[in-house]
Design a protein around this motif. Sequence first.
Motif, mmCIF file in Angstrom:
data_model
loop_
_atom_site.group_PDB
_atom_site.id
_atom_site.type_symbol
_atom_site.label_atom_id
_atom_site.label_comp_id
_atom_site.label_asym_id
_atom_site.label_seq_id
_atom_site.Cartn_x
_atom_site.Cartn_y
_atom_site.Cartn_z
ATOM 1 N N LEU A 24 0.832 -1.194 0.000
ATOM 2 C CA LEU A 24 0.000 0.000 0.000
ATOM 3 C C LEU A 24 0.871 1.250 0.000
ATOM 4 C CD1 LEU A 24 -2.435 -1.065 2.871
ATOM 5 C CD2 LEU A 24 -2.862 -1.286 0.424
ATOM 6 N N VAL A 25 0.456 2.224 -0.766
ATOM 7 C CA VAL A 25 1.023 3.572 -0.659
ATOM 8 C C VAL A 25 0.038 4.377 0.182
ATOM 9 C CG1 VAL A 25 1.780 5.625 -1.888
ATOM 10 C CG2 VAL A 25 2.140 3.355 -2.902
ATOM 11 N N VAL A 26 0.450 4.749 1.392
ATOM 12 C CA VAL A 26 -0.469 5.277 2.399
ATOM 13 C C VAL A 26 -0.156 6.736 2.706
ATOM 14 C CG1 VAL A 26 -1.302 5.031 4.769
ATOM 15 C CG2 VAL A 26 -0.773 3.000 3.414
ATOM 16 N N GLY A 27 -1.202 7.540 2.701
ATOM 17 C CA GLY A 27 -1.134 8.899 3.221
ATOM 18 C C GLY A 27 -1.929 8.971 4.516
ATOM 19 N N GLY A 28 -1.360 9.552 5.543
ATOM 20 C CA GLY A 28 -2.047 9.634 6.835
ATOM 21 C C GLY A 28 -1.794 10.947 7.521
ATOM 22 N N GLU A 29 -2.556 11.212 8.568
ATOM 23 C CA GLU A 29 -2.385 12.438 9.330
ATOM 24 C C GLU A 29 -2.781 12.213 10.779
ATOM 25 O OE1 GLU A 29 -4.916 15.211 7.267
ATOM 26 O OE2 GLU A 29 -6.569 14.876 8.655
ATOM 27 N N ALA A 30 -2.167 13.001 11.648
ATOM 28 C CA ALA A 30 -2.462 12.961 13.083
ATOM 29 C C ALA A 30 -2.568 14.400 13.574
ATOM 30 C CB ALA A 30 -1.368 12.218 13.837
ATOM 31 N N VAL A 31 -3.450 14.614 14.557
ATOM 32 C CA VAL A 31 -3.732 15.960 15.055
ATOM 33 C C VAL A 31 -3.506 15.993 16.561
ATOM 34 C CG1 VAL A 31 -5.487 17.762 15.330
ATOM 35 C CG2 VAL A 31 -5.406 16.395 13.226
ATOM 36 N N GLY A 32 -2.719 16.963 17.008
ATOM 37 C CA GLY A 32 -2.510 17.185 18.429
ATOM 38 C C GLY A 32 -3.392 18.318 18.925
ATOM 39 N N CYS A 33 -3.940 18.176 20.139
ATOM 40 C CA CYS A 33 -4.892 19.168 20.627
ATOM 41 C C CYS A 33 -4.846 19.262 22.139
ATOM 42 C CB CYS A 33 -6.309 18.825 20.168
ATOM 43 S SG CYS A 33 -6.937 17.274 20.868
ATOM 44 N N LEU A 34 -5.552 20.259 22.662
ATOM 45 C CA LEU A 34 -5.819 20.411 24.093
ATOM 46 C C LEU A 34 -7.322 20.340 24.301
ATOM 47 C CD1 LEU A 34 -3.492 23.353 25.220
ATOM 48 C CD2 LEU A 34 -3.103 20.907 25.516
ATOM 49 N N ASP A 35 -7.745 19.606 25.316
ATOM 50 C CA ASP A 35 -9.165 19.527 25.652
ATOM 51 C C ASP A 35 -9.463 20.617 26.680
ATOM 52 O OD1 ASP A 35 -11.757 18.910 26.166
ATOM 53 O OD2 ASP A 35 -11.424 16.784 26.549
ATOM 54 N N LEU A 36 -9.971 21.750 26.215
ATOM 55 C CA LEU A 36 -10.210 22.901 27.090
ATOM 56 C C LEU A 36 -11.342 22.655 28.080
ATOM 57 C CD1 LEU A 36 -9.819 25.810 24.506
ATOM 58 C CD2 LEU A 36 -8.094 24.792 26.000
ATOM 59 N N ARG B 245 -5.618 8.640 5.247
ATOM 60 C CA ARG B 245 -6.363 9.407 4.261
ATOM 61 C C ARG B 245 -6.500 8.546 2.997
ATOM 62 N NH1 ARG B 245 -6.710 14.970 4.543
ATOM 63 N NH2 ARG B 245 -7.872 14.639 2.613
ATOM 64 N N HIS B 246 -7.694 7.976 2.812
ATOM 65 C CA HIS B 246 -7.886 7.068 1.680
ATOM 66 C C HIS B 246 -7.840 7.802 0.344
ATOM 67 C CE1 HIS B 246 -8.739 3.400 3.958
ATOM 68 N NE2 HIS B 246 -9.332 4.184 4.839
ATOM 69 N N ASP B 247 -8.143 9.104 0.353
ATOM 70 C CA ASP B 247 -8.056 9.862 -0.885
ATOM 71 C C ASP B 247 -6.608 10.123 -1.285
ATOM 72 O OD1 ASP B 247 -7.771 11.508 1.359
ATOM 73 O OD2 ASP B 247 -8.389 13.296 0.261
ATOM 74 N N GLN B 248 -5.666 9.860 -0.360
ATOM 75 C CA GLN B 248 -4.245 10.036 -0.661
ATOM 76 C C GLN B 248 -3.503 8.697 -0.619
ATOM 77 O OE1 GLN B 248 -2.781 12.939 2.141
ATOM 78 N NE2 GLN B 248 -4.364 14.437 1.623
ATOM 79 N N SER B 249 -4.251 7.599 -0.631
ATOM 80 C CA SER B 249 -3.651 6.266 -0.538
ATOM 81 C C SER B 249 -4.121 5.415 -1.711
ATOM 82 C CB SER B 249 -4.039 5.592 0.785
ATOM 83 O OG SER B 249 -3.730 6.414 1.898
ATOM 84 N N ARG B 250 -3.359 4.373 -1.987
ATOM 85 C CA ARG B 250 -3.758 3.461 -3.064
ATOM 86 C C ARG B 250 -3.110 2.099 -2.837
ATOM 87 N NH1 ARG B 250 0.183 3.006 -7.160
ATOM 88 N NH2 ARG B 250 1.922 4.463 -6.951
ATOM 89 N N VAL B 251 -3.712 1.097 -3.442
ATOM 90 C CA VAL B 251 -3.171 -0.254 -3.394
ATOM 91 C C VAL B 251 -2.140 -0.387 -4.504
ATOM 92 C CG1 VAL B 251 -3.691 -2.703 -3.531
ATOM 93 C CG2 VAL B 251 -5.334 -1.135 -2.459
ATOM 94 N N PHE B 252 -0.907 -0.709 -4.127
ATOM 95 C CA PHE B 252 0.154 -0.858 -5.127
ATOM 96 C C PHE B 252 0.114 -2.250 -5.748
ATOM 97 C CE2 PHE B 252 4.566 -1.749 -6.376
ATOM 98 C CZ PHE B 252 4.790 -0.680 -7.237
ATOM 99 N N SER B 253 -0.054 -3.283 -4.923
ATOM 100 C CA SER B 253 -0.124 -4.643 -5.457
ATOM 101 C C SER B 253 -0.679 -5.585 -4.404
ATOM 102 C CB SER B 253 1.259 -5.133 -5.902
ATOM 103 O OG SER B 253 2.122 -5.277 -4.781
ATOM 104 N N THR B 254 -1.254 -6.686 -4.854
ATOM 105 C CA THR B 254 -1.691 -7.773 -3.975
ATOM 106 C C THR B 254 -1.183 -9.090 -4.553
ATOM 107 O OG1 THR B 254 -3.807 -7.979 -5.143
ATOM 108 C CG2 THR B 254 -3.764 -6.569 -3.191
ATOM 109 N N GLU B 255 -0.838 -10.005 -3.668
ATOM 110 C CA GLU B 255 -0.336 -11.305 -4.101
ATOM 111 C C GLU B 255 -0.940 -12.401 -3.236
ATOM 112 O OE1 GLU B 255 3.897 -11.609 -4.329
ATOM 113 O OE2 GLU B 255 4.149 -9.611 -5.202
#
Length: 211
Positions: free
Chosen positions: A89-101, A132-142
């Motif tokens: 898989l060619v994977v695009g991902g993201e993570a968000v850091g925050c404070l719970d006010l 992020r599935h819009d930034q990811s794709r399947v390269f190959s399956t075997e």
Amino acid sequence: MNLIRLVRRLLPLLFLVGLGWFLWQKIGPTLDGLNSLNAEPKVTVTHNTVLTQVEALGKLELVRYKFKDIVEYRKASRYPLLPDAKVALVVGGEAVGCLDLRKIRPQDVVFEGDTVVRVYLPAPELCSFQVRHDQSRVFSTENGFFQDADLVDQGYKYAEVQVRNAALQAGILAQTQRNAQQILVPMLRTLTGRRVVLGQQLVMPKVGPKQ
């Protein structure tokens, strides 16, 4: 005489034209109805949206990390003679850091004299991480053996866990804390007209059951 002959010749033609017009007036609407059967069907959509939950949000997003990775997920075969199944898989991902006010309590805001306000903030959190599935794709399956979709799904789940681990290893919580200083101090200074000092809430250790 020539005029009379001409009229006699035209009478059958005029009769046919008139008969044709009369028949068209009678069967024309029926033909239109038959043509409508070949037209595109009319689509009608009905829906009833129901509000199921209202949730109060108080998380202040302060930093977003984006990742790109190539993941090879291999699943061992149950049978010795069959090769392992794997997906790349060619994977695009993201993570968000925050404070719970929402975790700020009245005692966490302390006024010192007329010039200083001290605010004790909750610990930074990794409030979300995802592929992020819009930034990811399947390269190959075997060797999926007609289970490629399930193999790809497992590969994405593994990649999502790796997004979380990569964000923590890259110091997203420390960066969230630094960004809180940069964003909240000027804002609170403007609101209060005082010098703002940010601190960290004390976390009391959990007491285990007595032995």
